[in-house]
Design an enzyme around this catalytic site. Structure first.
Site, PDB file in Angstrom:
ATOM      1  N   ASN A 174       0.762  -1.205   0.004  1.00  0.00           N
ATOM      2  CA  ASN A 174      -0.098  -0.058   0.033  1.00  0.00           C
ATOM      3  C   ASN A 174       0.811   1.377   0.243  1.00  0.00           C
ATOM      4  O   ASN A 174       0.411   2.410  -0.455  1.00  0.00           O
ATOM      5  CB  ASN A 174      -0.773   0.063   1.287  1.00  0.00           C
ATOM      6  CG  ASN A 174      -1.577   1.243   1.527  1.00  0.00           C
ATOM      7  OD1 ASN A 174      -2.287   1.464   0.828  1.00  0.00           O
ATOM      8  ND2 ASN A 174      -0.980   2.023   2.544  1.00  0.00           N
ATOM      9  N   TYR A 207       4.003   9.544 -10.756  1.00  0.00           N
ATOM     10  CA  TYR A 207       3.163   8.456  -9.731  1.00  0.00           C
ATOM     11  C   TYR A 207       2.199   7.681 -10.541  1.00  0.00           C
ATOM     12  O   TYR A 207       2.230   6.557 -10.422  1.00  0.00           O
ATOM     13  CB  TYR A 207       2.051   9.567  -8.994  1.00  0.00           C
ATOM     14  CG  TYR A 207       1.093   8.801  -8.233  1.00  0.00           C
ATOM     15  CD1 TYR A 207       1.277   8.212  -6.840  1.00  0.00           C
ATOM     16  CD2 TYR A 207      -0.222   8.779  -8.549  1.00  0.00           C
ATOM     17  CE1 TYR A 207       0.111   7.533  -6.228  1.00  0.00           C
ATOM     18  CE2 TYR A 207      -1.307   8.258  -7.817  1.00  0.00           C
ATOM     19  CZ  TYR A 207      -0.996   7.560  -6.680  1.00  0.00           C
ATOM     20  OH  TYR A 207      -2.130   6.733  -6.076  1.00  0.00           O
TER      21      TYR A 207
HETATM   22  P1  NDP Z   1      -0.330   8.227   2.519  1.00  0.00           P
HETATM   23  O1  NDP Z   1       0.575   9.348   1.873  1.00  0.00           O
HETATM   24  O2  NDP Z   1      -1.198   8.910   3.608  1.00  0.00           O
HETATM   25  O3  NDP Z   1       0.622   7.042   3.123  1.00  0.00           O
HETATM   26  C1  NDP Z   1       1.907   6.908   2.327  1.00  0.00           C
HETATM   27  C2  NDP Z   1       2.475   5.654   3.641  1.00  0.00           C
HETATM   28  O4  NDP Z   1       3.455   5.171   3.020  1.00  0.00           O
HETATM   29  C3  NDP Z   1       2.857   6.446   4.871  1.00  0.00           C
HETATM   30  O5  NDP Z   1       2.694   5.451   5.759  1.00  0.00           O
HETATM   31  C4  NDP Z   1       4.394   6.665   4.569  1.00  0.00           C
HETATM   32  O6  NDP Z   1       5.065   6.481   5.972  1.00  0.00           O
HETATM   33  C5  NDP Z   1       4.800   5.516   3.753  1.00  0.00           C
HETATM   34  N1  NDP Z   1       5.897   5.815   3.068  1.00  0.00           N
HETATM   35  C6  NDP Z   1       6.354   6.740   2.368  1.00  0.00           C
HETATM   36  N2  NDP Z   1       7.257   6.865   1.883  1.00  0.00           N
HETATM   37  C7  NDP Z   1       8.026   5.533   2.051  1.00  0.00           C
HETATM   38  C8  NDP Z   1       9.162   4.911   2.054  1.00  0.00           C
HETATM   39  N3  NDP Z   1      10.099   5.358   1.113  1.00  0.00           N
HETATM   40  N4  NDP Z   1       9.273   3.669   2.104  1.00  0.00           N
HETATM   41  C9  NDP Z   1       8.235   3.146   3.313  1.00  0.00           C
HETATM   42  N5  NDP Z   1       7.250   3.511   3.455  1.00  0.00           N
HETATM   43  C10 NDP Z   1       7.041   4.797   3.071  1.00  0.00           C
HETATM   44  O7  NDP Z   1      -0.961   7.531   1.272  1.00  0.00           O
HETATM   45  P2  NDP Z   1      -2.387   7.189   1.191  1.00  0.00           P
HETATM   46  O8  NDP Z   1      -3.141   6.650   2.218  1.00  0.00           O
HETATM   47  O9  NDP Z   1      -3.170   8.530   0.452  1.00  0.00           O
HETATM   48  O10 NDP Z   1      -2.612   5.982  -0.005  1.00  0.00           O
HETATM   49  C11 NDP Z   1      -2.399   4.748   0.147  1.00  0.00           C
HETATM   50  C12 NDP Z   1      -2.316   3.992  -1.172  1.00  0.00           C
HETATM   51  O11 NDP Z   1      -3.650   4.367  -1.496  1.00  0.00           O
HETATM   52  C13 NDP Z   1      -1.361   4.429  -2.066  1.00  0.00           C
HETATM   53  O12 NDP Z   1      -0.945   3.174  -2.827  1.00  0.00           O
HETATM   54  C14 NDP Z   1      -2.061   5.256  -3.288  1.00  0.00           C
HETATM   55  O13 NDP Z   1      -1.390   5.010  -4.399  1.00  0.00           O
HETATM   56  C15 NDP Z   1      -3.472   4.674  -3.026  1.00  0.00           C
HETATM   57  N6  NDP Z   1      -4.214   5.810  -3.508  1.00  0.00           N
HETATM   58  C16 NDP Z   1      -4.461   6.714  -2.741  1.00  0.00           C
HETATM   59  C17 NDP Z   1      -5.480   7.647  -3.229  1.00  0.00           C
HETATM   60  C18 NDP Z   1      -5.861   9.076  -2.493  1.00  0.00           C
HETATM   61  O14 NDP Z   1      -6.449   9.811  -2.963  1.00  0.00           O
HETATM   62  N7  NDP Z   1      -5.436   9.054  -1.051  1.00  0.00           N
HETATM   63  C19 NDP Z   1      -6.032   7.799  -4.544  1.00  0.00           C
HETATM   64  C20 NDP Z   1      -5.968   6.460  -5.211  1.00  0.00           C
HETATM   65  C21 NDP Z   1      -4.897   5.557  -4.699  1.00  0.00           C
HETATM   66  P3  NDP Z   1       6.427   7.221   6.492  1.00  0.00           P
HETATM   67  O15 NDP Z   1       6.404   8.462   6.031  1.00  0.00           O
HETATM   68  O16 NDP Z   1       6.348   7.050   7.800  1.00  0.00           O
HETATM   69  O17 NDP Z   1       7.296   6.375   5.479  1.00  0.00           O
END
Ligand code: NDP
Length: 282
Positions: free
Chosen positions: A113, A177
């Site tokens: 995710n 993205y």
């Molecule tokens: P967020 O930005 O809220 O969360 C992203 C997560 O990924 C965080 O827990 C962050 O934590 C972690 N992360 C970021 N960089 C890294 C890294 N280099 N290594 C490991 N972990 C990392 O994302 P969303 O909840 O909005 O999205 C979740 C999923 O849903 C994604 O796959 C997104 O593409 C998909 N999605 C979301 C949409 C939306 O509108 N929100 C629409 C369509 C799809 P930390 O910073 O602690 O590493």
């Protein structure tokens, strides 16, 4: 009218034939959720916790992961462990899967995710950022999936991939993205066929989400578009149910599926709406 009628009929048929979800099937299930320190991943961790699962969560921020795991325990998780990792680092995807396999004694669900932070705006040629984002959003997914497959095969488990409407329909402002999400759909859509042909025990679910109201998404689109955003907690529950019922596709909200159908039938209308749904003055 015929077009709208056929779309509605297809949607209702899909809903009626969807397998039913049994929450008790998740009690004690061994789950690894990535990107679980915020947004949809955090909400998935809480849902799995309420269902009584054993969870490993990962992301980069250790303090936040610790807080999320405490909350998971208070919500009813049988286990809630965390491991900080950076998915841009080549060895971290394997390290995280190995940690989960060791601590949980195997895996029933691998929920991929996480996404790296990215820009929202016109493409300005940042190839280096795109290369980095490919590592985080795509290469780490296939690395973790490969590492976890033998255990999932043993447990008749499920691989759940969180993707986006932007992985099916090109849009402005999110080129790096969008590319990573198209790559995910191509890879895991193809892997689905190979697993089916090999009569594998592992199910794959590819989740296509529209705009969801997580802080990171809303910070980007505020003032730029009026596209409606849907609740992260509901998106998270739908993803979990799709994995638990071993369905290949989730479209959330439901009309994202209609949009993906219309775009091929009527590209010029779709392109007009896409370009006019963002506030942009050249
Ligand atoms: P967020 O930005 O809220 O969360 C992203 C997560 O990924 C965080 O827990 C962050 O934590 C972690 N992360 C970021 N960089 C890294 C890294 N280099 N290594 C490991 N972990 C990392 O994302 P969303 O909840 O909005 O999205 C979740 C999923 O849903 C994604 O796959 C997104 O593409 C998909 N999605 C979301 C949409 C939306 O509108 N929100 C629409 C369509 C799809 P930390 O910073 O602690 O590493």
């Amino acid at each position: 009218k015929i077009l709208i009628g056929s779309i509605l009929a297809a949607y209702l048929a899909m809903k009626w034939t969807a397998p039913s979800f049994h929450p008790e099937s998740l009690k004690g299930a061994r789950v690894l959720v990535t990107g679980a320190s915020s947004g949809i991943g955090e909400q998935m961790a809480y849902h799995y916790a309420r269902f009584g699962a054993q969870i490993v969560i990962t992301a980069r921020r250790e303090k936040v992961l610790q807080q999320v795991s405490f909350k998971c325990l208070s919500l009813g998780a049988q286990k809630a462990l965390y491991i900080p990792a950076d998915m841009a680092n080549e060895s971290d995807p394997d390290r995280v899967v190995d940690f989960a396999l060791e601590k949980l004694g195997g895996l029933d669900y691998l929920v991929l995710n996480h996404i790296g932070p990215t820009t929202f705006g016109m493409w300005e040629g940042d190839v280096e950022h795109t290369r980095w984002l490919m590592k985080v959003n795509f290469l780490s997914y296939i690395q973790m999936a490969w590492r976890a497959l033998p255990s999932l095969e043993q447990s008749k488990g499920s691989l759940v991939v969180v993707s986006s409407l932007l992985g099916k329909m090109p849009n402005p402002f999110t080129l790096p993205y969008s590319s990573t999400k198209f790559a995910l759909n191509g890879f895991f859509g193809s892997l689905y066929h190979e697993l089916a042909m090999k009569k594998s025990n592992v199910s794959i679910s590819i989740c296509t989400l529209g705009l969801i109201d997580t802080d990171s998404a809303m910070d980007k689109v505020r003032g730029v578009t009026n596209i409606p955003a849907y609740p992260a907690t509901e998106a998270a529950l739908n993803i979990i149910i799709t994995g638990a019922t071993r369905q290949l596709d989730l479209y959330y909200p439901w009309f994202t599926q209609v949009i993906t159908l219309i775009k091929d039938w009527s590209p010029s209308i779709t392109n007009y709406f896409i370009q006019n749904s963002y506030n942009y003055i050249p």
